[in-house]
Design a protein around this motif. Sequence first.
Motif, PDB file in Angstrom:
ATOM      1  N   ASN A   1       0.376  -1.499  -0.325  1.00  0.00           N
ATOM      2  CA  ASN A   1      -0.139   0.170  -0.096  1.00  0.00           C
ATOM      3  C   ASN A   1       0.589   1.552   0.104  1.00  0.00           C
ATOM      4  N   THR A   2       1.747   0.960   0.257  1.00  0.00           N
ATOM      5  CA  THR A   2       3.200   2.276   0.252  1.00  0.00           C
ATOM      6  C   THR A   2       4.027   1.933  -0.447  1.00  0.00           C
ATOM      7  N   ASP A   3       3.980   1.426  -1.958  1.00  0.00           N
ATOM      8  CA  ASP A   3       4.208   1.110  -3.162  1.00  0.00           C
ATOM      9  C   ASP A   3       4.118   2.336  -4.124  1.00  0.00           C
ATOM     10  N   PRO A   4       4.677   3.131  -4.973  1.00  0.00           N
ATOM     11  CA  PRO A   4       3.484   3.497  -5.449  1.00  0.00           C
ATOM     12  C   PRO A   4       3.382   2.791  -6.570  1.00  0.00           C
TER      13      PRO A   4
ATOM     14  N   SER B   1      -1.714   0.378  -3.590  1.00  0.00           N
ATOM     15  CA  SER B   1      -1.402   2.392  -3.191  1.00  0.00           C
ATOM     16  C   SER B   1      -2.056   2.861  -4.032  1.00  0.00           C
ATOM     17  N   GLN B   2      -3.368   2.420  -4.914  1.00  0.00           N
ATOM     18  CA  GLN B   2      -4.503   3.379  -6.153  1.00  0.00           C
ATOM     19  C   GLN B   2      -5.683   2.854  -5.811  1.00  0.00           C
TER      20      GLN B   2
END
Length: 232
Positions: A141-144, A149-150
């Motif tokens: 969830n913190t990896d673009p 994460s989107q």
Amino acid sequence: MTTTLITGANKGIGYETARRLVGAGHDVWVGARDAERGRAAADRIGARAVQLDVTDDTSVSAALEAIADQAGRLDVLVNNAGIPDNTVGVEGISGATALAVLNTNVAGVVRVTQAALPLLRSSDRGSIVNVSSGLGSFGANTDPARPESQTPLIVYAASKAAVAMLTLKYAQALPGLRVNAACPGLTATDFAAGFPGAQPVEDAVGVIVDLACAGLDGRTGTVLEAEGPLAW
């Protein structure tokens, strides 16, 4: 023969996992909230059916008692039952809707696991597989670069993060068992209605099946997706 219980197994990922494990030689119990649908699903694949509502302590206890009486053992528990919350963003979220999701997706795992522990502890190959999601991974969830994460599915993601922690803590508390979580990815089931890019259910369950079939030297305390370990 390995005796396996799969919750929420009358359709979708649970059903396909049951079908695959029957093919692998497991004595599979299809747990389903609706007894008639559970029996129909089990009959199609040569499994056994048991009525099991993960939100109801009495139903859970009765299901495990039935397995103990009729099979005499339980080697693998697959905690698959869950409900979606496809509310994107904050509009429409309430305490009541959050509690409904957490009651099934989190407390349901606890209810079934606790009821199954006596049978699993008596097995020489006891294993628990919790079906989770990349949406429960802080790393994803913190990896673009990752779609999680989107995807602001707030309550559902929180429920699957809780499942990841349950997996880790149960693994630490139960060194005699293997406890892992499997993340099948976005799959074309009722859960993924309206989300593009979902994979066929036949392609999704491999990671669950592999964990359910792992030997005594298999890993424990991990969250896995098809590509390997998923960052917490």
